[in-house]
Design an enzyme around this catalytic site. Structure first.
Site, PDB file in Angstrom:
ATOM      1  N   THR A 118       0.875  -1.170   0.000  1.00 18.14           N
ATOM      2  CA  THR A 118       0.000   0.000   0.000  1.00 18.14           C
ATOM      3  C   THR A 118       0.911   1.217   0.000  1.00 18.14           C
ATOM      4  O   THR A 118       1.584   1.504   0.995  1.00 18.14           O
ATOM      5  CB  THR A 118      -0.920   0.014   1.231  1.00 18.14           C
ATOM      6  OG1 THR A 118      -1.795  -1.111   1.158  1.00 18.14           O
ATOM      7  CG2 THR A 118      -1.761   1.284   1.267  1.00 18.14           C
ATOM      8  N   LYS A 147      -7.220   1.638  -3.240  1.00 19.26           N
ATOM      9  CA  LYS A 147      -6.906   1.274  -1.854  1.00 19.26           C
ATOM     10  C   LYS A 147      -7.114   2.476  -0.938  1.00 19.26           C
ATOM     11  O   LYS A 147      -7.548   2.324   0.219  1.00 19.26           O
ATOM     12  CB  LYS A 147      -5.474   0.773  -1.750  1.00 19.26           C
ATOM     13  CG  LYS A 147      -5.046   0.359  -0.328  1.00 19.26           C
ATOM     14  CD  LYS A 147      -5.915  -0.774   0.221  1.00 19.26           C
ATOM     15  CE  LYS A 147      -5.549  -1.128   1.678  1.00 19.26           C
ATOM     16  NZ  LYS A 147      -4.266  -1.821   1.795  1.00 19.26           N
ATOM     17  N   LYS A 198      -0.228   5.714   8.171  1.00 23.95           N
ATOM     18  CA  LYS A 198       0.541   5.834   6.937  1.00 23.95           C
ATOM     19  C   LYS A 198      -0.383   5.868   5.732  1.00 23.95           C
ATOM     20  O   LYS A 198      -0.273   6.720   4.856  1.00 23.95           O
ATOM     21  CB  LYS A 198       1.535   4.674   6.835  1.00 23.95           C
ATOM     22  CG  LYS A 198       2.453   4.710   5.614  1.00 23.95           C
ATOM     23  CD  LYS A 198       1.929   3.887   4.455  1.00 23.95           C
ATOM     24  CE  LYS A 198       1.992   2.404   4.741  1.00 23.95           C
ATOM     25  NZ  LYS A 198       1.610   1.578   3.559  1.00 23.95           N
TER      26      LYS A 198
END
Length: 291
Positions: free
Chosen positions: A97, A172, A240
């Protein structure tokens, strides 16, 4: 059977690479911590290498699943990186990711070497990886994705191409934005139930049969109610991911007020020492305030 490499044996990559072996593929792995690569190779009777370049040599597909943009650059673009070992016509599939920008950067570097690239972040957490039922959101060329998909299906319940390189990472981001809001709503609901003196088990048993039902409710409410937060995706990683989404939102002009607020709430849980708690620990902050 394909000849593949898997780079990155964290809580996601370790079982994902294992599923590739179980599905008959010839797998070579690399991990920054050699002891983990050695342990994996012993468990699955397969080879490990000391550099991403060595692991990638002669492979049809190279999979990567590491922590962030910088980790991804390190294992793909350096002298000992995967691209340096891959041959023209091979496919690099990134399950990290990361940002859409780094996906495009690596895609361009791969293209210069006549190597195909797919950005393919996953959702489903550690349990999804272990059970081989991840959701894969991909960006890249349709023909290339069609070649890689039968191998990806070794650990995926759903794998879809969403657009050009970068589209997987953007999707995502949507996934994480939606999760943030749902977890905050569930946390507030459980907090309210406790404050009102309700039986949390019975409340969820009823409301989960209606429109309030969610994956988070089904899989996390019991541990949340018990104040246990050592399951699944850690706050450090969620922050993050949300940071990537918020940065992308600043560029594309979208407004994410709830996401920004939940990100702030997660920072407060980190300040409580909850960096490695799972994302459902938003409830811990509310319960602390109540007490």
């Amino acid at each position: 059977m394909a000849k593949v490499a898997f780079i990155g044996l964290g809580v996601m990559g370790y079982p994902m690479a294992g599923h590739l072996v179980k599905n008959g593929h010839e797998v070579t792995v690399y991990n920054r911590t050699e002891a983990k690569a050695k342990a994996w190779s012993e468990e699955f009777s397969a080879q490990y290498c000391l550099t991403p370049k060595a692991a990638a040599q002669g492979k049809d597909i190279v999979f990567v699943c590491v922590g962030n943009d910088d980790d991804l650059r390190q294992v793909t673009l350096t002298e000992d990186g995967a691209l340096a070992g891959m041959s023209a016509g091979a496919i690099l599939v990134d399950h990290t990711t990361a940002s859409a920008d780094v996906a495009r950067e690596i895609g361009a570097a791969a293209s210069d070497l006549k190597i195909d690239f797919i950005d393919a972040p996953v959702s489903g957490g550690q349990a999804g990886a272990e059970n081989g039922v991840l959701t894969v959101m991909a960006g890249g060329n349709a023909d290339v994705f069609a070649q890689a998909k039968p191998v990806i299906d070794s650990y995926a319940r759903c794998a879809e191409l969403l657009g050009d390189i970068g589209a997987g990472q953007l999707t995502k981001m949507v996934n994480q934005i939606c999760i943030a809001g749902v977890v905050q709503g569930l946390s507030e609901g459980l907090h309210f139930a406790r404050s009102a003196g309700l039986d949390g088990e019975k409340v969820v048993e009823v409301i989960s049969k209606g429109a309030a039902q969610s994956w988070q409710m089904e899989n996390r409410y019991q541990t949340m109610w018990q104040g246990e937060y050592n399951f699944g995706f850690a706050i450090d990683w969620m922050r993050k991911d949300l940071g990537i989404a918020l940065e992308e939102a600043r560029r594309n002009g979208s407004h994410l007020p709830l996401t920004a607020l939940v990100d702030q709430f997660y920072s407060e849980v980190q300040a409580m020492g909850g960096n490695r708690w799972d994302t459902s620990s938003l409830l811990a902050k509310l319960e602390k305030n109540r007490s």
